[in-house]
Design an enzyme around this catalytic site. Structure first.
Site, short mmCIF file in Angstrom:
data_model
loop_
_atom_site.label_atom_id
_atom_site.label_comp_id
_atom_site.label_asym_id
_atom_site.label_seq_id
_atom_site.Cartn_x
_atom_site.Cartn_y
_atom_site.Cartn_z
N HIS A 181 -17.86 -34.45 53.12
CA HIS A 181 -16.80 -33.47 53.28
C HIS A 181 -16.15 -33.74 51.72
O HIS A 181 -15.26 -32.83 51.42
CB HIS A 181 -16.03 -33.93 54.25
CG HIS A 181 -15.03 -34.83 54.29
ND1 HIS A 181 -15.04 -36.05 55.22
CD2 HIS A 181 -13.72 -35.04 53.60
CE1 HIS A 181 -14.04 -36.68 54.89
NE2 HIS A 181 -13.41 -36.18 54.02
N SER A 212 -11.34 -40.77 51.37
CA SER A 212 -12.48 -40.34 52.02
C SER A 212 -13.53 -40.80 51.00
O SER A 212 -13.69 -40.50 49.82
CB SER A 212 -12.55 -38.90 52.25
OG SER A 212 -11.72 -38.62 53.60
N ASP A 258 -21.45 -37.16 58.10
CA ASP A 258 -20.54 -37.05 57.21
C ASP A 258 -20.83 -38.02 55.86
O ASP A 258 -20.00 -38.76 55.59
CB ASP A 258 -19.12 -37.20 57.59
CG ASP A 258 -17.92 -36.73 56.74
OD1 ASP A 258 -18.41 -36.04 55.70
OD2 ASP A 258 -16.72 -37.30 56.92
#
Lengths: 336, 584
Positions: B92, B205, B123
């Site tokens: 992402h 992230s 992911d």
């Protein structure tokens, strides 16, 4: 000078416990095993899950007295994944406390924390918080544990929406995000696993609007728990009773319904009767409905509902949420 | 008294002096406390621990990547995994950023990076930083060995704070292990992940999670956000390095990597047993005897105590992995292996659901145009677009790595297209057999029993009872050697895997022609294949062979021994090859 000294001794304490890693893992495992995940009904901002802490081998559980307790079909999942229904033993609105009991076989024994041995560590001490936050832990997984420090001990003016924390005594303010969705009723311990208190709700401070992370020490809760275990609810301040309540006559003539008579101090807000053709019937309310919410406010008793209905202005749109045969239903209506 | 000292330091004329006084006072205070609790001449234990932690942070910081889309919008973190620049981040983070990225390291330099492979389900994304042969990289720890309460450090670039790319370090403990986080749509599913209370914020992230010794144990990808906005609330989730390692070589293959399905479902019953609720009838699990109502005992060597456990374990494996399955039916405990089938078979990268997108103020089309314009010219050859691939250039390179030595090996053999005749014997008997392999068909003379398999029909019931799959696989083997490159409609490098029956690490090259899919296995040190798994149709068992000790001196190369893997038991039946001849 005492403040900094306490911080430094806390750091030393952490170091000591770090050398005893095994006992640290053991105490974490022990504390986790005494925390249950609660599942009930939620709506909107109100979560359908929460936490509870087992305080006796028989399966007595303490948690906050929130909407979950009133939904009528509360389930607890223990750390080993077993499911139990819960009975409400007693509650105290002013202490925001509910004492429940796992509905288990007579001889069943549960892991529990010794609330009598609870300590209240100094400000600056390291703590661990165990809870079912975000219901991350499903099934037989242990609950989540987060670490932090006791930042302050103080009285707390905080609430959520219209609800205000009624607690008058001091709470422990924590420097970690412990009070998440579903964390209320979880366990706070020191780094060695000694019980400290019960995690509170997700609340915003009255003055700053910031989210507050707090726990109520067992020191405060223990006499209340004792009283509840001895028999029934603790007497509440009569603030609620003093507030104006809608009369039976108004209820029948304006709304077209009656509520269950107040047979107990905390009679649940069941609709006892509806009058054909009345506003209540047109809106879809039925006999036997248990009113659990009006808008976002939790209705715990007939008294609370009567107070609410006395205050609400005619013509406003309201959402009344009822528990009908175990399922929540939302009913939209205009106040007659 | 403390307040007084702090006030004094504000006097600018004597600033240095006053700060000195403050430090001295604090020093005395700290020393006073410590000396009361620790042995006087030793360095206090907590100070030593702090020094160790500082040293660890210094050693791991160079491996942390600040990942930036070329247009400068948004961004995230990553971690270097090898000296040649391969870095792991979240899908992402790089989704929608184009094929090239800019990456900052704590040496203050910005490096170009190219996208190498993605795993949308898990992911995870792999990028390769360019321009240096000696990138620092993280040392992998044992993410399966972590315990609740362990201290951890998360490194990354939250809120994109670091202009000089020195990572932000946040400290916490492990709050939970083996956590499951539901997917968005059908991807971005976090299985068997590590829950931490270290602060994780937007920008973290894709960044690494380290244990307190500085060993890499996870990728911080997700946090619980409810009513407080997208900031840390003390519950974040890291993808385990165990899962990432199982996918690492796959992610370097340039493919859109897929997770697997076991083709059966399970649920936890009221007594805590995990029961099979549904089995696909053409699945391998069904053929191995698994039926609804059977109790699942373990999956991929992990004992199961809930249906969630099953989802957790399943989720860490790539599609195509062969895993062990133990279940209990009324005949008792059964053990077998099954191959995981693809879950999605993405042809294109899936678009992120709205709520997972990194907010960008620009019109998305503008952003895309910008990224195209910003592909660095000197690296343009490192990207190649193709359906089903993230970057085909990486796959092409790996195919060449396996096929070039094979072609070179086969150069000197001119009669590979002719009919091969191998004389062989099974270990279990002295009886000599003849295996004949040609373009149109293969046959085995076993005593008085002739077996024949036609290349066009590949009928499973035509396979020899004692050596099931031998003829079907031999026909593909003939095909590979006579024309390694041109013979298939599709050739894809998959990655490496742990060969289940022999525990050998192998490269997997997959070829497809009509309904026939072959997984060619190559082991280090030989240009000729280590084995092959042939799938000739849906609902049929694979034909699986192993080739041991190739002899390349004769007219055709042939292995000294052939292993036939029996589907029902997973046992290997060995054949010794005595000689190989070629005839028209």
């Amino acid at each position: 000078m005492t403040g900094p000294v306490n911080v430094f001794s806390a750091i030393c304490l952490l170091t000591v416990s770090a050398f005893a890693e095994v006992s640290r893992y053991e105490s974490i495992a022990d504390s986790s095993s005494a925390v249950v995940k609660l599942f009930g009904a939620g709506l909107g901002h109100l979560d359908a899950y929460g936490s509870g802490t087992i305080i006796s081998a028989d399966g007595h559980v303490v948690t906050v007295w929130n909407h979950l307790i009133n939904t009528g079909y509360l389930t607890a999942v223990t750390a080993d994944g077993l499911r139990f229904r819960l009975d409400v033993i007693g509650t105290s609105a002013v202490h925001d406390l509910a004492v429940l009991k796992l509905n288990a076989a007579e001889n069943e024994r549960f892991p529990y924390i010794d609330r009598v041995a609870a300590l209240k560590p100094d400000v600056g001490s390291q703590i661990l918080a165990f809870s079912n936050m975000f219901h991350v832990a499903t099934g037989n997984e242990p609950v989540s544990v987060v670490h932090g420090i006791i930042a302050a001990e103080t009285e707390l003016a905080a609430g959520f929406g219209r609800w205000k924390l009624p607690l008058q005594s001091k709470v422990l303010i924590l420097d970690a995000v412990t009070n998440n969705s579903g964390a209320a009723g979880g366990l706070l311990t020191d780094v060695e696993g000694t019980p400290v208190g019960l995690l509170g709700r997700e609340l915003r401070h009255d003055d700053s609007g910031t989210w507050v992370n707090y726990a109520v020490p067992f020191e405060t809760l223990n006499p209340v728990i004792d009283a509840i275990l001895l028999g029934g609810s603790v007497r509440q301040d009569d603030e609620e009773a003093a507030a104006p309540q809608i009369s039976d006559r108004q209820l029948t003539s304006v709304w077209g319904m009656t509520l269950l008579p107040k047979v107990l101090k905390e009679t649940p807000a069941y609709i006892d009767r509806v009058i054909p053709g009345s506003a209540a019937v047109k809106a879809g309310l039925r006999r036997g409905d248990l009113v659990v919410l009006v808008n976002d406010d939790v209705i715990q008793t007939t008294a609370k509902l009567r107070t609410y209905l006395a205050q609400i202005r005619s013509g406003l749109r309201v959402t009344i949420t009822v528990n009908r045969n175990g399922a929540l239903q939302s009913i939209q209506m205009r106040v007659p | 008294m403390m307040n007084h000292v702090i006030h004094m330091t504000i006097d600018r004329t004597n600033r240095r002096f006053h700060i000195g006084v403050l430090v001295n006072l604090l020093g005395t205070l700290i020393f006073g406390v410590v000396s009361a609790t620790a042995a006087p001449r030793d360095t206090p234990a907590w100070q030593q621990r702090e020094q160790e932690r500082i040293a660890v942070v210094q050693s791991i910081s160079p491996t942390v990547v600040c990942v930036m889309p070329p247009n400068g919008q948004g961004g995230g973190s990553g971690v270097l995994t090898s000296a040649d620049g391969y870095s792991v981040t979240n899908f992402h983070v790089i989704s929608g950023s184009g094929n090239f990225l800019k990456c900052g390291l704590n040496d203050g330099h910005v490096y170009d990076a190219v996208i190498a492979g993605v795993d949308p389900t898990g992911d995870v994304a792999m990028i390769q930083l360019l321009g240096r042969p000696d990138f620092p990289f993280a040392v992998v720890g044992n993410s399966d060995g972590v315990q609740v309460g362990d201290e951890v450090m998360a490194l990354g670039n939250p809120f994109l704070l670091a202009d000089d790319f020195s990572p932000t370090v946040t400290y916490g403990i492990i709050s939970g292990i083996h956590r499951y986080q539901y997917p968005a749509n059908t991807f971005l599913e976090y299985t068997d992940c590590i829950q931490i209370d270290a602060s994780i914020n937007p920008g973290n992230s894709g960044g690494p999670l380290f244990d307190i010794q500085g060993r890499w144990i996870g990728i911080n990808g997700r946090a619980s956000f409810e009513q407080r906005g997208r900031v840390n609330v003390g519950a974040a989730y890291a993808i385990s390095t165990r899962q990432i390692q199982l996918f690492l070589s796959h992610l370097k293959s340039g493919r859109i990597v897929d997770h697997g399905t076991a083709e059966f479902a399970a649920e936890t019953d009221t007594t805590g047993r995990v029961l099979v609720s549904d089995v696909v009838e053409i699945s391998e699990a069904w053929r191995r005897g698994l039926r609804p109502g059977d109790e699942l005992v373990s999956f991929a060597e992990r004992a199961l105590t809930s249906a969630n456990d099953f989802k957790n374990v399943l989720g860490i494996f790539p599609s195509g992995a062969r895993v062990k399955l133990t279940y209990r039916n009324r005949d008792g405990l059964q053990s077998t292996t099954i191959r995981l089938r693809p879950l999605h078979e993405f042809q294109q990268l899936p678009a992120l659901p709205e709520e997972r997108k990194i907010p960008s103020p620009d019109d998305p089309e503008d952003v895309l145009r910008n990224t195209e314009a910003m592909s660095p010219k000197e690296w343009a050859h490192l990207f190649e677009s193709r359906d089903g691939f993230t970057n085909y250039a990486f796959n092409r390179r790996h195919q060449a790595r396996l096929l070039t030595p094979l072609l070179k090996q086969l150069e000197s053999h001119t009669r590979l297209s002719d009919t091969w005749e191998l004389s062989l014997s099974a270990d279990s008997s002295a009886e000599s057999m003849k295996l004949v392999i040609a373009r149109q068909g293969a046959g085995l003379n076993q005593g008085n029993t002739p077996w024949h398999q036609d290349a066009n029909t590949l009928n499973p019931s035509a396979e020899p009872d004692d050596f099931p799959g031998l003829l079907t696989a031999a026909l593909q083997w003939h095909r590979l050697l006579r024309d390694p490159k041109g013979s298939w409609s599709e050739t894809v490098y998959i990655g490496t895997e742990h060969h289940h029956e022999t525990a050998q690490e192998v490269d997997v090259l997959q070829t497809r022609e009509g309904p026939v899919t072959c997984r060619w296995l190559f082991a280090e040190g030989s240009p000729l294949p280590y084995g092959v798994d042939v799938e000739s149709g849906a609902g049929q068992d694979e034909s699986r062979l192993l080739f041991v000790k190739w002899n390349a001196d004769g007219e055709i190369p042939f292995p000294a021994r052939i292993g036939v893997i029996i589907p029902q038991s997973g046992d290997i039946t060995w054949l010794t090859v005595h000689s190989a001849e070629v005839r028209k």
